[in-house]
Design an enzyme around this catalytic site. Structure first.
Site, PDB file in Angstrom:
ATOM      1  N   GLY A 139      46.634  37.289  39.315  1.00 56.60           N
ATOM      2  CA  GLY A 139      46.614  36.176  40.327  1.00 56.60           C
ATOM      3  C   GLY A 139      46.069  34.955  39.485  1.00 56.60           C
ATOM      4  CE  LYS A 140      48.323  34.147  34.189  1.00 56.82           C
ATOM      5  NZ  LYS A 140      49.026  35.104  34.518  1.00 56.82           N
ATOM      6  NE  ARG A 141      44.683  34.615  44.096  1.00 53.95           N
ATOM      7  CZ  ARG A 141      45.985  34.621  44.248  1.00 53.95           C
ATOM      8  NH1 ARG A 141      46.857  33.746  43.062  1.00 53.95           N
ATOM      9  NH2 ARG A 141      46.570  35.084  45.019  1.00 53.95           N
TER      10      ARG A 141
END
Lengths: 321, 321
Positions: free
Chosen positions: A118-120
């Protein structure tokens, strides 16, 4: 430590790969996606007012979920992990998220490690929400329940430690892990990441140093931390530098296959025991059935054979002990 | 240009603020969140096997949605925009996303500009999925439908141009916008962002230069681009530098209120016409009813009054022409 579980799965299956379930509906055989979207008149009585697209929500959800389930059934005994790319599920709205949730749950029932991609990134209070959603538990009126319950989440550390600490806290409590973006696989990754800082490090090396520090308290029995790094297969030279600089950091390695990375490019990410990373392939596996060499085979059989081919390719240069 | 629509709303309502609907269930009055989570025995016949948390999914979705709707009803005539922070919705799983979708749709019906705060980032093919999900249209079997349909999305550009270009393409087609993280409001934002590069720029200034370039073809009638920048209210000095360096870039300014930023801190983000940015407040508005000064008032009335107080505070130093 979750990183030990991942490494044990890799050793047991002699396979340092992770299969990316980036399930785009276009990847599905036509018959599986028929009838999901239809164009209907805006009004059924005159005057007619143009057309609108109507989505059969159950079919949409079931198509993605069924496809993922069949892929998992075909490969769970030979691969250690799957990776779900959130963007592909968010693109299909609520139904995509339903399919995502079922997919994660099913993969875990099949003893696969689940990496949520998600590369949050956000400030502390908000990063806590992401940690709860994908790794930990959400609290409602003092009661806690698991929402997506992945094993690892990919995160972006542009905001510095504040945005990472909530994940570390969640990792302590829940035995989970993260992979922080360090050197990404895409063509323009160098625009920011390769810039040299006054202190002589490049931005990606500096990021690597931060990742190392965040991971110090999460090192497992194989010498690797549950705080890993995303390091693209497409930049073998940079990967080699990072491997030297970050000896306790496990790498999630995208860019193999469809993006152009080769097994020999990836070799430098691994240590003398053949450990140190897990290599992702998504389209190369999901769409194998469309390739000439697998023609006439169903998508799940083709996916399995492509996984085996990938395993052979990787283990021809990476000798796992 | 969507940036013109935002500026017109700001001018019409004489209010440079955006209200963040970061709807944490804990923010809701107790009676609105009663009964959502219950603890039930794992088995109803002996032997009993512990307890499990069971979620009433309809109540969960309805609580978030009803709260948001009442806030929107209370403030839509006095504020130009709302911001939905995705983490808070993802934390409640599928039901959170359902409430998110209803909230965005309702806010647009009320003529509010909707900023989706997701800080998304990925390689090109994946960034396209995010762009489709939040700004554009998803394609199923050659038919296109809108999924979340926000007006702006916040994005993180650690991956460079590849990861931004799909958003620009979507912006061209759909009349939408983005805000790219430049200098964030959190305490540790300087760990990476304030580092000085060999070329003498700081990382955040360099990011600002990239944002400027990406925005060149999206400048509207007020001289501002639909490619904006996130610049924290908590760093007035850096904000002033960026305002000078990026005269066509509109700022999304978090950090006012709960995070400590004051109206006077923010002043430097604005031009001589009182334009140039929109200031976010989330908890300060959503939880106003818990503050002493609003005691005895319902959450929506308190939110409206807090919005008016914020508008007065901001316009005491920012004179919109």
């Amino acid at each position: 430590m979750i990183i030990d579980n991942l490494i044990e799965q890799i050793r047991k299956k002699n396979n340092p790969s992770v299969i990316g379930l980036d399930t785009h509906l276009d990847y599905l055989p036509v018959e599986m996606r028929a009838g999901i979207a239809r164009e209907l008149p805006m009004r059924t009585i005159p005057p007619f007012g143009g057309w609108q697209v109507v989505i059969d929500k159950d079919r949409l959800k079931n198509a993605i979920w069924t496809y993922n389930k069949q892929i998992i059934d075909a490969i769970y005994d030979i691969v250690p992990a799957i990776k779900v790319q959130l963007a592909y599920y968010e693109m299909y709205g609520v139904e995509g998220i339903q399919a995502l949730s079922q997919t994660i749950q099913y993969a875990k029932e099949k003893d696969l490690i689940v990496i949520v991609d998600g590369k949050r990134n956000d400030i502390g209070a908000t990063a806590t929400c992401y940690a709860n959603a994908y790794l930990g538990k959400t609290n409602i009126n003092e009661l806690e329940y698991k929402v997506f319950d992945g094993d690892f989440l990919t995160v972006n550390a542009y905001l510095g430690s504040d945005g990472i600490r909530p994940f570390l806290k969640c990792m302590e409590e829940e035995k989970k892990g993260i992979f922080v973006l360090v050197k990404t696989s895409n063509l323009s990754s160098g625009e920011l990441q390769d810039l040299r800082l006054e202190n002589q490090l490049t931005v990606y090396e500096y990021m690597g140093q931060m990742v190392k520090k965040w991971g110090e308290n999460f090192i497992g029995q194989y010498g690797y931390s549950s705080v890993g790094a995303v390091v693209g297969a497409t930049y073998p030279k940079q990967a080699a530098t990072l491997r030297q600089q970050m000896q306790h950091t496990f790498f999630l390695i995208p860019g193999y296959g469809a993006q152009g990375g080769k097994a020999t490019d990836i070799q430098t990410c691994f240590d003398k025991n053949g450990l140190g990373g897990v290599v992702n392939s998504s389209r190369g596996i999901l769409c194998a059935y469309q390739q000439e060499e697998y023609i006439g085979k169903s998508f799940d059989i083709a996916a399995r054979e492509a996984c085996i081919a990938m395993q052979k390719d990787l283990t021809s240069v990476i000798k796992i002990k």
